[in-house]
Write an enzyme that holds these catalytic residues in place. Structure first.
Site, PDB file in Angstrom:
ATOM      1  N   HIS A  39       0.829  -1.202   0.000  1.00  0.00           N
ATOM      2  CA  HIS A  39       0.000   0.000   0.000  1.00  0.00           C
ATOM      3  C   HIS A  39       0.866   1.256   0.000  1.00  0.00           C
ATOM      4  O   HIS A  39       2.051   1.208   0.294  1.00  0.00           O
ATOM      5  CB  HIS A  39      -0.950  -0.002   1.199  1.00  0.00           C
ATOM      6  CG  HIS A  39      -0.271  -0.071   2.528  1.00  0.00           C
ATOM      7  ND1 HIS A  39       0.263  -1.245   3.042  1.00  0.00           N
ATOM      8  CD2 HIS A  39      -0.013   0.874   3.450  1.00  0.00           C
ATOM      9  CE1 HIS A  39       0.797  -1.002   4.226  1.00  0.00           C
ATOM     10  NE2 HIS A  39       0.652   0.274   4.489  1.00  0.00           N
ATOM     11  N   CYS A  94       3.702  10.507   9.719  1.00  0.00           N
ATOM     12  CA  CYS A  94       3.574   9.515   8.647  1.00  0.00           C
ATOM     13  C   CYS A  94       2.168   8.932   8.682  1.00  0.00           C
ATOM     14  O   CYS A  94       1.529   8.891   9.728  1.00  0.00           O
ATOM     15  CB  CYS A  94       4.628   8.426   8.757  1.00  0.00           C
ATOM     16  SG  CYS A  94       4.774   7.679  10.360  1.00  0.00           S
ATOM     17  N   GLU A  96      -1.790  15.238  13.291  1.00  0.00           N
ATOM     18  CA  GLU A  96      -0.814  14.711  14.240  1.00  0.00           C
ATOM     19  C   GLU A  96      -0.076  15.796  15.014  1.00  0.00           C
ATOM     20  O   GLU A  96       0.131  15.679  16.210  1.00  0.00           O
ATOM     21  CB  GLU A  96       0.221  13.828  13.528  1.00  0.00           C
ATOM     22  CG  GLU A  96      -0.302  12.470  13.170  1.00  0.00           C
ATOM     23  CD  GLU A  96       0.773  11.503  12.705  1.00  0.00           C
ATOM     24  OE1 GLU A  96       1.974  11.715  12.974  1.00  0.00           O
ATOM     25  OE2 GLU A  96       0.401  10.510  12.056  1.00  0.00           O
ATOM     26  N   GLU A 144       5.048  -1.282   2.331  1.00  0.00           N
ATOM     27  CA  GLU A 144       4.696   0.037   1.846  1.00  0.00           C
ATOM     28  C   GLU A 144       5.567   0.553   0.705  1.00  0.00           C
ATOM     29  O   GLU A 144       6.772   0.295   0.659  1.00  0.00           O
ATOM     30  CB  GLU A 144       4.801   1.057   2.989  1.00  0.00           C
ATOM     31  CG  GLU A 144       3.816   0.827   4.094  1.00  0.00           C
ATOM     32  CD  GLU A 144       3.814   1.914   5.143  1.00  0.00           C
ATOM     33  OE1 GLU A 144       2.775   2.061   5.808  1.00  0.00           O
ATOM     34  OE2 GLU A 144       4.833   2.610   5.319  1.00  0.00           O
TER      35      GLU A 144
END
Length: 173
Positions: A32, A67, A87, A114
């Site tokens: 992904h 992230c 975040e 990833e």
């Protein structure tokens, strides 16, 4: 009931292949798209965050500023700014520096697989971290950080240790 977060599945060339529910994607180790953001100040210090201790993976570890993943019906250019605000409580201009791929099994039930887009930005203002995401944060000199990663690698996330050397070399030029 909380809506399930759908994230973008890609092939080895980052071509979009569909979507999967975030936790299922990590359980099955599906490939992904992700992104990692590195924010620097005017002293060329990197803003690190310590992941909140109840995160489903890598809790309590130091990592890059932010992230996450691109969601369904969201452009990557929007996702990076959304997540930085969620975040760390601020937004700033970001430029893509490079991409890399990695696969890491945290334990029997969870892995990361990833294609990661790495962004770099600069910021001088207030930081208002989300306590559900971030346990702590700090600005760190690159040389000090390199030495600490070497001495204490278990304090840092897996992906951060992969991409930090390349980010550091970009910032030292």
């Amino acid at each position: 009931m909380k809506e399930k977060e759908m994230i973008l599945l890609v092939d080895e060339n980052d071509k979009e292949m569909g979507y999967g529910e975030k936790h299922e994607v990590h359980k099955k180790g599906l490939f992904h798209r992700a992104f990692s953001i590195f924010i620097f100040n005017s002293k060329n210090q990197l803003l690190l965050q310590k992941r909140e201790k109840n995160k489903y993976h890598s809790p309590g570890l130091w990592t890059n500023t932010c992230c996450s993943h691109q969601r369904q019906n969201e452009e990557l250019s929007d996702a990076i700014h959304r997540r930085l605000k969620e975040e760390m409580g601020f937004d700033t201009e970001l430029k893509e520096a490079f991409t890399f791929s990695y696969n890491f099994k945290f334990h029997e039930e969870l892995s990361e697989n990833e294609f990661d887009h790495v962004y770099i930005g600069h910021y001088e203002g207030d930081i208002i971290p989300n306590p559900q995401e971030v346990e702590d944060y700090k600005w760190v000199d690159l040389e000090e950080l390199k030495q600490d990663i070497e001495k204490n690698p278990d304090k840092y996330t897996y992906w951060f240790k992969i991409c930090f050397p390349k980010v550091a070399s970009i910032m030292e030029k």
